[in-house]
Enzyme design. Structure first.
Site, PDB file in Angstrom:
ATOM      1  N   HIS A  90       0.807  -1.228   0.000  1.00  0.00           N
ATOM      2  CA  HIS A  90       0.000   0.000   0.000  1.00  0.00           C
ATOM      3  C   HIS A  90       0.842   1.281   0.000  1.00  0.00           C
ATOM      4  CE1 HIS A  90      -3.562   2.439   1.654  1.00  0.00           C
ATOM      5  NE2 HIS A  90      -4.057   1.793   0.624  1.00  0.00           N
ATOM      6  N   LYS A 136       3.068   4.455  -1.251  1.00  0.00           N
ATOM      7  CA  LYS A 136       2.932   5.347  -2.411  1.00  0.00           C
ATOM      8  C   LYS A 136       4.125   6.290  -2.368  1.00  0.00           C
ATOM      9  CE  LYS A 136      -1.623   4.993  -0.618  1.00  0.00           C
ATOM     10  NZ  LYS A 136      -1.995   3.834  -1.331  1.00  0.00           N
ATOM     11  N   ASP A 147      17.215   9.725  -7.327  1.00  0.00           N
ATOM     12  CA  ASP A 147      18.678   9.819  -7.200  1.00  0.00           C
ATOM     13  C   ASP A 147      19.164   9.556  -5.770  1.00  0.00           C
ATOM     14  OD1 ASP A 147      18.983  10.299  -9.880  1.00  0.00           O
ATOM     15  OD2 ASP A 147      19.184  12.473  -9.680  1.00  0.00           O
TER      16      ASP A 147
END
Lengths: 192, 192
Positions: free
Chosen positions: A131, A133, A138
């Protein structure tokens, strides 16, 4: 090709983006990025505002990637964000994606197209949801929040995205990504 | 009653919690908080580890609230977190909750019980989701991430929660809460 942020600033970037993002066109932003420095691209003639709002800002931040991009997303169906990620891959940035098995096959998912483009994708085999996100640019900037990368969420939901360059935030997310990346190694997949 | 964190530290708190949280018992933590300072409470005799893991840490941070708690949550069904919020309300902390209309009525939702306890709750009337998952403690600490406050998410999902005391993170979330709180004022509800 977004201008590179000055690395001389003394303070790490700290930003909060909120959604829904008012309708705005990202064609020019993506075309400019695709053309590369000195490349030819035409400004988009559509009547929407260009390069404004939280989606444009999120795209611009992702497009600053020069070496690596780790993405760990429950749902990924936004065409604009998919386009930006393919563009970075073509530019030679090492892109790795972790996603949720139950959502990656849904209609509109970008995962199939990203895999076709040659981008490495790994997914869970668990009953719980992957779940997260977040994305890491870099190894220096983490982008995380409530937002799944879907047009529904960008245009209609109340959402937040945090952008942080503090090592004390970036490092735990990078460690979490590497842990999940290894756990989801296809050699560990079970076939029933 | 969790010991108050020393306010003399020079650096704002910055923490990342990851889930799933290994099974651990929070009974003693909540009983101690309910008993208050000097109150009598019994340690829980169950064989699970006590006070360990991300859920216990999240509960402890919430229980530091002395004046105000703003909660902005897509889904809220965790009994332990519901218990902590009712406890803070009984202790005189001003609790305000914003949630998603489509999820607050689902079975297992804590929203009904929190309302019955006298806590103010407001919800959207929108087609999009109120998808935030954040809380603000005493206007000084923001707790935000991918985690909905559900047992499913806490025990089974890959999730993250950030804890931050930097004003540049706290203020935008507080502003977003007040904006949504006003927009969702019941005087604006439409009845069809």
């Amino acid at each position: 090709w977004p201008r590179r942020r000055s690395r001389s600033r003394s303070r790490p970037l700290r930003e909060v983006l909120f959604f829904p993002s008012p309708p705005s066109c990202t064609e020019a932003l993506l075309a400019e990025a695709a053309a590369g420095p000195g490349g030819a691209w035409r400004p988009c003639p559509c009547p929407l505002p260009h390069g404004h709002g939280s989606l444009s800002r999120l795209l611009s931040l992702l497009l600053t990637a020069r070496r690596s991009l780790e993405i760990c997303l429950f749902a990924f169906s936004s065409p604009q964000l998919g386009c930006a990620v393919r563009l970075l891959h073509r530019r030679g940035v090492r892109v790795r994606i972790v996603t949720d098995a139950q959502y990656m096959g849904l209609q509109g998912s970008q995962i199939g197209s990203l895999r076709l483009a040659g981008i490495q994708v790994r997914h869970d085999q668990e009953s719980g949801f992957m779940h997260h996100k977040f994305a890491i640019v870099d190894g220096r900037m983490v982008i995380t929040g409530s937002l799944n990368w879907t047009t529904q969420a960008i245009q209609n939901n109340r959402e937040n995205v945090l952008v942080m360059e503090d090592a004390e935030f970036v490092k735990p997310f990078l460690d979490e990504f590497e842990r999940i990346w290894e756990e989801y190694n296809p050699i560990n997949y079970r076939f029933f």
